[in-house]
Motif scaffolding. Structure first.
Motif, PDB file in Angstrom:
ATOM      1  N   ARG A 102     -83.203  -4.976 -28.571  1.00 21.43           N
ATOM      2  CA  ARG A 102     -84.520  -5.365 -29.086  1.00 21.43           C
ATOM      3  C   ARG A 102     -85.583  -4.351 -28.683  1.00 21.43           C
ATOM      4  O   ARG A 102     -86.424  -3.960 -29.492  1.00 21.43           O
ATOM      5  CB  ARG A 102     -84.893  -6.757 -28.580  1.00 21.43           C
ATOM      6  CG  ARG A 102     -86.226  -7.277 -29.146  1.00 21.43           C
ATOM      7  CD  ARG A 102     -86.437  -8.726 -28.723  1.00 21.43           C
ATOM      8  NE  ARG A 102     -87.640  -9.285 -29.302  1.00 21.43           N
ATOM      9  CZ  ARG A 102     -88.853  -9.224 -28.743  1.00 21.43           C
ATOM     10  NH1 ARG A 102     -89.003  -8.590 -27.572  1.00 21.43           N
ATOM     11  NH2 ARG A 102     -89.901  -9.774 -29.336  1.00 21.43           N
ATOM     12  N   THR A 142     -92.708  -5.753 -32.230  1.00 20.96           N
ATOM     13  CA  THR A 142     -91.691  -6.793 -32.329  1.00 20.96           C
ATOM     14  C   THR A 142     -91.203  -6.886 -33.771  1.00 20.96           C
ATOM     15  O   THR A 142     -91.889  -6.432 -34.701  1.00 20.96           O
ATOM     16  CB  THR A 142     -92.260  -8.156 -31.911  1.00 20.96           C
ATOM     17  OG1 THR A 142     -93.273  -8.540 -32.857  1.00 20.96           O
ATOM     18  CG2 THR A 142     -92.854  -8.096 -30.503  1.00 20.96           C
ATOM     19  N   PRO A 188     -83.908 -10.170 -37.726  1.00 23.48           N
ATOM     20  CA  PRO A 188     -84.392 -10.495 -36.376  1.00 23.48           C
ATOM     21  C   PRO A 188     -85.752 -11.189 -36.393  1.00 23.48           C
ATOM     22  O   PRO A 188     -86.017 -12.074 -35.559  1.00 23.48           O
ATOM     23  CB  PRO A 188     -84.484  -9.126 -35.697  1.00 23.48           C
ATOM     24  CG  PRO A 188     -83.481  -8.291 -36.411  1.00 23.48           C
ATOM     25  CD  PRO A 188     -83.542  -8.744 -37.833  1.00 23.48           C
ATOM     26  N   GLU A 198     -86.566 -14.746 -34.667  1.00 24.40           N
ATOM     27  CA  GLU A 198     -87.608 -14.895 -33.650  1.00 24.40           C
ATOM     28  C   GLU A 198     -88.655 -15.921 -34.075  1.00 24.40           C
ATOM     29  O   GLU A 198     -89.144 -16.703 -33.252  1.00 24.40           O
ATOM     30  CB  GLU A 198     -88.267 -13.551 -33.363  1.00 24.40           C
ATOM     31  CG  GLU A 198     -87.372 -12.598 -32.601  1.00 24.40           C
ATOM     32  CD  GLU A 198     -88.131 -11.448 -31.957  1.00 24.40           C
ATOM     33  OE1 GLU A 198     -89.356 -11.557 -31.786  1.00 24.40           O
ATOM     34  OE2 GLU A 198     -87.471 -10.449 -31.606  1.00 24.40           O
ATOM     35  N   CYS A 217     -85.303  -1.222 -30.763  1.00 24.71           N
ATOM     36  CA  CYS A 217     -85.887  -1.401 -32.087  1.00 24.71           C
ATOM     37  C   CYS A 217     -87.413  -1.378 -32.022  1.00 24.71           C
ATOM     38  O   CYS A 217     -88.066  -0.765 -32.879  1.00 24.71           O
ATOM     39  CB  CYS A 217     -85.410  -2.709 -32.699  1.00 24.71           C
ATOM     40  SG  CYS A 217     -83.655  -2.706 -33.159  1.00 24.71           S
TER      41      CYS A 217
END
Length: 475
Positions: free
Chosen positions: A162, A194, A219, A223, A165
């Protein structure tokens, strides 16, 4: 800047990892380690992949330091805080990902992935994946955070995915697919983007660009779903990511390497990225300018030279013959990209290209404004090149020449500076569509301002007197 002291000075940007802390001891870089990190390092230092990576200059050279040696520090109190210490090779200049060109960020990402993959093959992992763990020797990236290595736990997923990314992949894809500045995004958010934040940039068919659905939208959906389920009133519960085999993790890392390597951002040439062909000098005048820079840069060998407003680095290259390190900065991304791509082909380039807005240099940022240091607080140049820049500073950025000279003088460095007069065709072009005509911008006023702050060691007229180049010594 290097502090002349016999004390261990804690690096203000090294505090987030509780397993260690970086200190400066004169010109040496020391890291304190807790007992678990020290045990890991002692095992790691005997691993073949780690030794080879150091030999290939992909990981920073590191060696143990004894308490007896550190006892020479005035403020050393033994091992009350840390179980042991190591010393790292010193990096010439610390830079940050929001100062790197697209290819620099991509090459740093590929190094990070290469280090992670080699670690997993050897039964190790890394607990994070941040570009702040990458620095540069000239145009060669090097991994510097050895306490990030830890022995892999069977079934453990790639814990740094994460973060990789957020700080590498998302900014790279936004630049490659949407041509939005990754520098501005990373400077605005030191922790990166994010998945939900990155997803907002991709609209319509851009969502189908390579890597976006898999690494941004899916993702982001997960999230957002977790966020809705885990409101403040909901009891806390431990999340599990399932078991991941070595093959699964290595496969993900290899897939990410292919994706990152495939991302491109072609150079869109401007006058600045074609400077060596589009500058307004006749050949003889340009040779006179080269000779002036070479003669004064070559009076002695220097540790560090800054070339601010370097364009594609023509004069950086000349001055690099007379310095250990040249920091070349320019606000034109594609000019810096071109300089980087050229210099990375050289075996031992000592030029570090950085993409910075010269009217808004990187400030002190992060916790207490000390975690990421201001650009001009990281090293002390012995010579600054400031060529064909002053008219952009005054006429484009609206910064008075006196304030710019104050900043140059505060660095207490020798300066080679070129003044571009009002009669020069470049100034005429800049003023042609401006209501304000900047009556304070003249050779006489500039020279009087210079003399208040510097001694003029040498000067020469260029382009038939429409420009003048100076060698300055600070008073």
């Amino acid at each position: 800047m290097t502090q002349k002291t016999n004390n261990l000075i804690a690096d203000p940007g090294s505090f987030r990892d509780p397993s260690g802390r970086v200190y400066q001891w004169g010109d040496r870089i020391i890291r304190g380690l807790d007992s678990a990190a020290l045990e890991d390092y002692e095992k790691l230092s005997n691993e073949k992949f780690f030794i080879r990576a150091i030999e290939k200059e992909k990981i920073i050279a590191t060696k143990p330091v004894t308490s007896e040696e550190l006892s020479e520090c005035k403020n050393f109190t033994g091992n009350d805080t840390w179980a042991g210490f190591v010393e790292h090779e010193k990096i010439p200049f610390i830079s940050y990902p929001y100062e790197w060109s697209f290819s620099m960020l991509r090459d740093a990402a590929l190094l990070q992935l290469d280090v992670i993959e080699r670690a997993y093959h050897a039964g190790w992992s890394l607990k994070d994946a941040t570009p702040y763990n990458i620095q540069w020797r000239g145009t060669k990236p090097v991994f510097i955070d050895t306490p990030s290595f830890q022995q892999r736990v069977e079934g453990e997923q790639w814990g740094g995915y994460r973060q990789f990314c957020m700080l590498f992949l998302n900014p790279l894809m936004i630049k490659a697919h949407l041509d939005i500045s990754h520098n501005d995004l990373l400077r605005a958010s030191l922790d990166g983007l994010t998945p939900p934040e990155a997803a907002r940039y991709f609209r319509g068919f851009s969502r189908l660009k390579k890597g976006v659905l898999t690494n941004v939208f899916f993702p982001a959906m997960i999230e957002n779903s977790i966020s809705k389920r885990e409101r403040d009133a909901v009891p806390a519960k431990k999340r599990t990511g399932g078991s991941h085999s070595d093959a699964m993790v290595i496969g993900l890392i290899q897939q990410m390497k292919r994706l990152v390597a495939s991302l491109k951002h072609p150079i869109e040439h401007t006058d600045w990225s074609r400077y060596e062909n589009t500058h307004s000098y006749q050949d003889d005048d340009f040779k006179d300018k080269e000779e002036f820079v070479r003669r004064h840069a070559g009076t002695r060998h220097r540790s560090t030279i800054w070339d601010i407003g370097c364009n594609t680095g023509h004069f950086s290259k000349i001055s690099s013959e007379f310095a250990d390190h040249v920091i070349s900065i320019d606000g034109d991304h594609d000019a810096i990209e071109q300089l980087y791509q050229r210099e990375k082909q050289q075996e031992n380039s000592n030029i570090l290209p950085l993409n910075l807005n010269l009217a808004n240099l990187s400030p002190a940022q992060g916790w207490a404004h000390k975690e990421r240091r201001a650009f001009d607080d990281r090293s002390k140049p012995e010579l600054i090149l400031c060529l064909a820049l002053i008219h952009h500073i005054r006429l484009s950025a609206n910064i008075p020449c006196a304030l710019f000279l104050d900043w140059l003088h505060s660095l207490q460095s020798e300066v080679i500076i070129e003044f571009v007069d009002r009669t020069d065709d470049m100034v005429i072009k800049l003023l042609s569509n401006k209501k304000e005509q900047y009556e304070d911008y003249s050779l006489d006023i500039f020279e009087s301002q210079v003399k208040e702050r510097f001694e003029i060691i040498d000067q020469r007229d260029l382009k038939g007197g429409t420009r003048r180049i100076y060698m300055l010594q600070p008073k």
